[in-house]
Design a protein around this motif. Structure first.
Motif, PDB file in Angstrom:
ATOM      1  N   VAL A 187      -0.421  38.487  42.417  1.00  0.00           N
ATOM      2  CA  VAL A 187      -1.761  38.807  42.917  1.00  0.00           C
ATOM      3  C   VAL A 187      -2.794  37.900  42.242  1.00  0.00           C
ATOM      4  O   VAL A 187      -3.675  37.345  42.898  1.00  0.00           O
ATOM      5  CB  VAL A 187      -2.101  40.292  42.711  1.00  0.00           C
ATOM      6  N   ALA A 188      -2.671  37.719  40.930  1.00  0.00           N
ATOM      7  CA  ALA A 188      -3.613  36.855  40.204  1.00  0.00           C
ATOM      8  C   ALA A 188      -3.568  35.422  40.726  1.00  0.00           C
ATOM      9  O   ALA A 188      -4.609  34.788  40.914  1.00  0.00           O
ATOM     10  CB  ALA A 188      -3.303  36.888  38.704  1.00  0.00           C
ATOM     11  N   ILE A 189      -2.368  34.923  40.990  1.00  0.00           N
ATOM     12  CA  ILE A 189      -2.217  33.565  41.537  1.00  0.00           C
ATOM     13  C   ILE A 189      -2.813  33.484  42.931  1.00  0.00           C
ATOM     14  O   ILE A 189      -3.456  32.502  43.294  1.00  0.00           O
ATOM     15  CB  ILE A 189      -0.736  33.151  41.544  1.00  0.00           C
ATOM     16  N   GLY A 190      -2.618  34.521  43.738  1.00  0.00           N
ATOM     17  CA  GLY A 190      -3.180  34.529  45.092  1.00  0.00           C
ATOM     18  C   GLY A 190      -4.698  34.499  45.081  1.00  0.00           C
ATOM     19  O   GLY A 190      -5.325  33.867  45.923  1.00  0.00           O
ATOM     20  N   VAL A 191      -5.297  35.184  44.114  1.00  0.00           N
ATOM     21  CA  VAL A 191      -6.750  35.212  44.001  1.00  0.00           C
ATOM     22  C   VAL A 191      -7.281  33.884  43.462  1.00  0.00           C
ATOM     23  O   VAL A 191      -8.302  33.377  43.918  1.00  0.00           O
ATOM     24  CB  VAL A 191      -7.204  36.379  43.087  1.00  0.00           C
ATOM     25  N   ASN A 192      -6.561  33.301  42.505  1.00  0.00           N
ATOM     26  CA  ASN A 192      -6.994  32.042  41.898  1.00  0.00           C
ATOM     27  C   ASN A 192      -5.782  31.129  41.708  1.00  0.00           C
ATOM     28  O   ASN A 192      -5.178  31.112  40.631  1.00  0.00           O
ATOM     29  CB  ASN A 192      -7.681  32.298  40.556  1.00  0.00           C
ATOM     30  N   PRO A 193      -5.409  30.354  42.721  1.00  0.00           N
ATOM     31  CA  PRO A 193      -4.216  29.505  42.644  1.00  0.00           C
ATOM     32  C   PRO A 193      -4.266  28.441  41.544  1.00  0.00           C
ATOM     33  O   PRO A 193      -3.247  27.858  41.212  1.00  0.00           O
ATOM     34  CB  PRO A 193      -4.154  28.852  44.021  1.00  0.00           C
ATOM     35  N   ALA A 206      12.779  47.417  38.792  1.00  0.00           N
ATOM     36  CA  ALA A 206      11.494  47.891  39.322  1.00  0.00           C
ATOM     37  C   ALA A 206      10.356  47.553  38.361  1.00  0.00           C
ATOM     38  O   ALA A 206       9.275  47.125  38.791  1.00  0.00           O
ATOM     39  CB  ALA A 206      11.542  49.392  39.584  1.00  0.00           C
ATOM     40  N   ASN A 207      10.580  47.710  37.066  1.00  0.00           N
ATOM     41  CA  ASN A 207       9.554  47.393  36.074  1.00  0.00           C
ATOM     42  C   ASN A 207       9.224  45.895  36.075  1.00  0.00           C
ATOM     43  O   ASN A 207       8.062  45.502  36.025  1.00  0.00           O
ATOM     44  CB  ASN A 207      10.017  47.836  34.682  1.00  0.00           C
ATOM     45  N   GLU A 208      10.243  45.050  36.144  1.00  0.00           N
ATOM     46  CA  GLU A 208      10.023  43.607  36.178  1.00  0.00           C
ATOM     47  C   GLU A 208       9.274  43.201  37.450  1.00  0.00           C
ATOM     48  O   GLU A 208       8.380  42.370  37.408  1.00  0.00           O
ATOM     49  CB  GLU A 208      11.357  42.864  36.090  1.00  0.00           C
ATOM     50  N   THR A 209       9.633  43.827  38.568  1.00  0.00           N
ATOM     51  CA  THR A 209       8.961  43.538  39.830  1.00  0.00           C
ATOM     52  C   THR A 209       7.486  43.924  39.757  1.00  0.00           C
ATOM     53  O   THR A 209       6.621  43.192  40.233  1.00  0.00           O
ATOM     54  CB  THR A 209       9.649  44.279  40.992  1.00  0.00           C
ATOM     55  N   HIS A 210       7.195  45.051  39.136  1.00  0.00           N
ATOM     56  CA  HIS A 210       5.810  45.500  38.994  1.00  0.00           C
ATOM     57  C   HIS A 210       5.002  44.508  38.154  1.00  0.00           C
ATOM     58  O   HIS A 210       3.881  44.146  38.507  1.00  0.00           O
ATOM     59  CB  HIS A 210       5.775  46.892  38.366  1.00  0.00           C
ATOM     60  N   ARG A 211       5.574  44.056  37.041  1.00  0.00           N
ATOM     61  CA  ARG A 211       4.892  43.075  36.183  1.00  0.00           C
ATOM     62  C   ARG A 211       4.675  41.758  36.926  1.00  0.00           C
ATOM     63  O   ARG A 211       3.610  41.156  36.845  1.00  0.00           O
ATOM     64  CB  ARG A 211       5.692  42.840  34.905  1.00  0.00           C
ATOM     65  N   ASP A 246       2.628  40.074  30.018  1.00  0.00           N
ATOM     66  CA  ASP A 246       3.587  40.744  30.900  1.00  0.00           C
ATOM     67  C   ASP A 246       4.972  40.101  30.848  1.00  0.00           C
ATOM     68  O   ASP A 246       5.931  40.640  31.397  1.00  0.00           O
ATOM     69  CB  ASP A 246       3.084  40.744  32.341  1.00  0.00           C
ATOM     70  N   GLY A 247       5.077  38.935  30.234  1.00  0.00           N
ATOM     71  CA  GLY A 247       6.369  38.275  30.122  1.00  0.00           C
ATOM     72  C   GLY A 247       6.905  37.774  31.447  1.00  0.00           C
ATOM     73  O   GLY A 247       8.100  37.901  31.722  1.00  0.00           O
ATOM     74  N   VAL A 248       6.033  37.218  32.282  1.00  0.00           N
ATOM     75  CA  VAL A 248       6.457  36.693  33.580  1.00  0.00           C
ATOM     76  C   VAL A 248       6.047  35.230  33.709  1.00  0.00           C
ATOM     77  O   VAL A 248       5.131  34.757  33.034  1.00  0.00           O
ATOM     78  CB  VAL A 248       5.879  37.505  34.756  1.00  0.00           C
ATOM     79  N   ARG A 249       6.739  34.540  34.604  1.00  0.00           N
ATOM     80  CA  ARG A 249       6.447  33.135  34.848  1.00  0.00           C
ATOM     81  C   ARG A 249       6.687  32.845  36.321  1.00  0.00           C
ATOM     82  O   ARG A 249       7.624  33.366  36.923  1.00  0.00           O
ATOM     83  CB  ARG A 249       7.356  32.266  33.998  1.00  0.00           C
ATOM     84  N   GLU A 288      10.416  34.248  36.973  1.00  0.00           N
ATOM     85  CA  GLU A 288      11.225  34.920  35.959  1.00  0.00           C
ATOM     86  C   GLU A 288      10.398  36.033  35.348  1.00  0.00           C
ATOM     87  O   GLU A 288       9.185  35.940  35.252  1.00  0.00           O
ATOM     88  CB  GLU A 288      11.736  33.961  34.897  1.00  0.00           C
ATOM     89  N   ALA A 289      11.091  37.117  35.014  1.00  0.00           N
ATOM     90  CA  ALA A 289      10.427  38.269  34.408  1.00  0.00           C
ATOM     91  C   ALA A 289      11.338  38.905  33.388  1.00  0.00           C
ATOM     92  O   ALA A 289      12.522  38.792  33.457  1.00  0.00           O
ATOM     93  CB  ALA A 289      10.032  39.284  35.464  1.00  0.00           C
TER      94      ALA A 289
END
Length: 85
Positions: A38-44, A27-32, A63-66, A84-85
């Motif tokens: 959302v950021a990619i959706g706003v600015n691809p 759940a924590n990884e999904t949240h991050r 956030d440690g995500v890619r 990946e998160a």
């Protein structure tokens, strides 16, 4: 577009294997990851171009995500191929 509205957000779609990877996240990884999506959706154009492809690579070190994704020609749809998160 009225002055109080920003640019239109692209629709984000995840495909295999991103969906398989998503199912394995906590759940924590999904949240991050959600914040990054959302950021990619706003600015691809946030991610860097992968040379010789249409792909973009977005990494958020805080956030440690890619996410690896590509954007359709009109920019209305962002297709996430890898996470990946």
């Amino acid at each position: 577009m009225s002055p109080e509205h920003g640019a239109r957000r692209s629709r984000v779609i995840m495909v295999e294997p991103a969906l398989t990877q998503l199912a394995k996240l906590t759940a924590n990884e999904t949240h991050r990851l959600d914040r990054a999506i959302v950021a990619i959706g706003v600015n691809p154009e946030l991610g860097t171009e992968v040379p010789g492809t249409l792909l973009r690579d977005y990494a958020d070190e805080v956030d440690g995500v890619r996410a690896i994704y590509y954007v359709t020609a009109l920019g209305s749809i962002t297709i996430v191929a890898y996470i990946e998160a």
